[in-house]
Design a protein around this motif. Structure first.
Motif, short mmCIF file in Angstrom:
data_model
loop_
_atom_site.label_atom_id
_atom_site.label_comp_id
_atom_site.label_asym_id
_atom_site.label_seq_id
_atom_site.Cartn_x
_atom_site.Cartn_y
_atom_site.Cartn_z
N LYS A 139 42.14 12.47 22.90
CA LYS A 139 42.52 12.08 21.54
C LYS A 139 41.74 12.94 20.55
O LYS A 139 40.69 13.49 20.88
N ASP A 140 42.28 13.02 19.33
CA ASP A 140 41.64 13.84 18.29
C ASP A 140 40.80 13.00 17.34
O ASP A 140 39.89 13.53 16.68
N THR A 141 41.13 11.71 17.23
CA THR A 141 40.38 10.85 16.31
C THR A 141 40.17 9.48 16.94
O THR A 141 40.91 9.06 17.84
N ALA A 183 30.95 11.04 14.05
CA ALA A 183 31.97 11.63 14.92
C ALA A 183 31.71 11.20 16.36
O ALA A 183 30.65 10.68 16.69
N GLY A 208 39.33 6.77 12.83
CA GLY A 208 39.45 7.69 11.70
C GLY A 208 38.42 8.81 11.69
O GLY A 208 38.38 9.61 10.75
N LEU A 209 37.61 8.88 12.75
CA LEU A 209 36.59 9.93 12.83
C LEU A 209 37.03 10.98 13.86
O LEU A 209 37.77 10.66 14.79
N PRO A 210 36.55 12.22 13.71
CA PRO A 210 36.95 13.24 14.68
C PRO A 210 36.39 12.97 16.08
O PRO A 210 35.28 12.46 16.22
N SER A 229 35.47 15.41 18.86
CA SER A 229 35.30 16.85 19.03
C SER A 229 35.01 17.18 20.49
O SER A 229 34.69 16.30 21.29
#
Ligand SMILES: CC(C)(COP(=O)(O)OP(=O)(O)OC[C@H]1O[C@@H](n2cnc3c(N)ncnc32)[C@H](O)[C@@H]1OP(=O)(O)O)[C@@H](O)C(=O)NCCC(=O)NCCS
Length: 230
Positions: free
Chosen positions: A43-45, A33, A48-50, A52
């Motif tokens: 951004k949230d990803t 992550a 393709g990974l979070p 956080s």
């Protein structure tokens, strides 16, 4: 390479993307992550990974299971990277270092944590490299030289033997230090600058060959207040 460890990358900008790439293709780490301070998270990803919130990482990615790497550049004269590295340590993380399989590192050189060493660096006999240091590609670090914590070396610098680069310094591309040269902490040493004499004063900016001090501090250069009580 077998993936035996899990990594959390702090940051989601260009250097974080590069760190993802290098750790993924050339280390034992599997990147799990990214994390960014909430106020900067846009951004949230990523890949393709979070992505956080940094404030929540200890609960999401416990330091017993994940190592961290702070992938922040030399902004604020390396202070932003230092602050987040120290914040990771305070949360209990072990910070990973990356050493390119295409770097030459003599066996008795020592390299700290959260340090990133790109391809084509030559790190000679008894060199000491501190924590939270970045050596971009293609530098020569001569025998018994010490690079203190939080430094950023760009590319194709020649740092001769028995040198010392003070904490938090930035060295521009193609710079040259003769042997036994000391640079003070928070030095900004300009692109293609050359010195064969020590420049031990703290917080100065140098350009040219032979390197001459500019009439401004490195804190003014980077637009940050002069640090106190460090
Ligand atoms: C040291 C540095 C940060 C200073 O940048 P700056 O704030 O733009 O410098 P200034 O505009 O205040 O320049 C002051 C004087 O020094 C000169 N100068 C600036 N950088 C110089 C350099 N690298 N070599 C020779 N002279 C230089 C300027 O021409 C100017 O001279 P003048 O007063 O006669 O006109 C910059 O030159 C530098 O080397 N940056 C690093 C670049 C680099 O390596 N990038 C890779 C990043 S990954």
């Amino acid at each position: 390479m077998d993936k035996t460890k899990k990594l959390l990358i702090i940051g989601a900008g260009e250097f974080a993307e590069i760190a993802y790439e290098y750790f993924s293709y050339d280390s034992v780490y599997e990147v799990a992550a990214f994390a960014v301070e909430q106020q900067f998270r846009d951004k949230d990803t990523l890949f393709g990974l979070p992505v956080s919130n940094f404030e929540e990482i200890a609960a999401l990615y416990p330091p017993t299971e994940y190592d961290a790497f702070v992938a922040i550049t030399y902004v604020q004269l390396n202070r932003a990277r230092r602050r987040l590295y120290e914040a990771c340590k305070a949360k209990g993380y072990r910070c990973a270092s990356y050493i390119s399989s295409h770097a030459f590192v003599w066996h008795n050189a020592s390299i700290g944590e959260n340090t990133f060493i790109f391809e084509d660096n030559t790190i000679q006999y008894h060199v000491q490299i501190g924590n939270n240091v970045v050596l971009w590609s293609g530098n020569h670090i001569g025998h018994r030289t010490v690079i203190e914590d939080d430094c950023w070396l760009t590319s194709h610098d020649v740092i001769s033997g028995y040198c010392r680069i003070g904490r938090g310094s930035f060295i521009g591309v193609n710079a040259t230090l003769g042997d036994q040269v000391t640079l003070g902490s928070d030095t900004v040493f300009g692109a293609a600058a050359v010195t064969v004499k020590s420049l031990p004063e703290t917080g100065c900016v140098y350009v040219g060959s032979p390197a001459k001090k500019l009439n401004k501090t490195s804190y003014e250069q980077f637009g940050i207040p002069k640090p106190e009580n460090e």
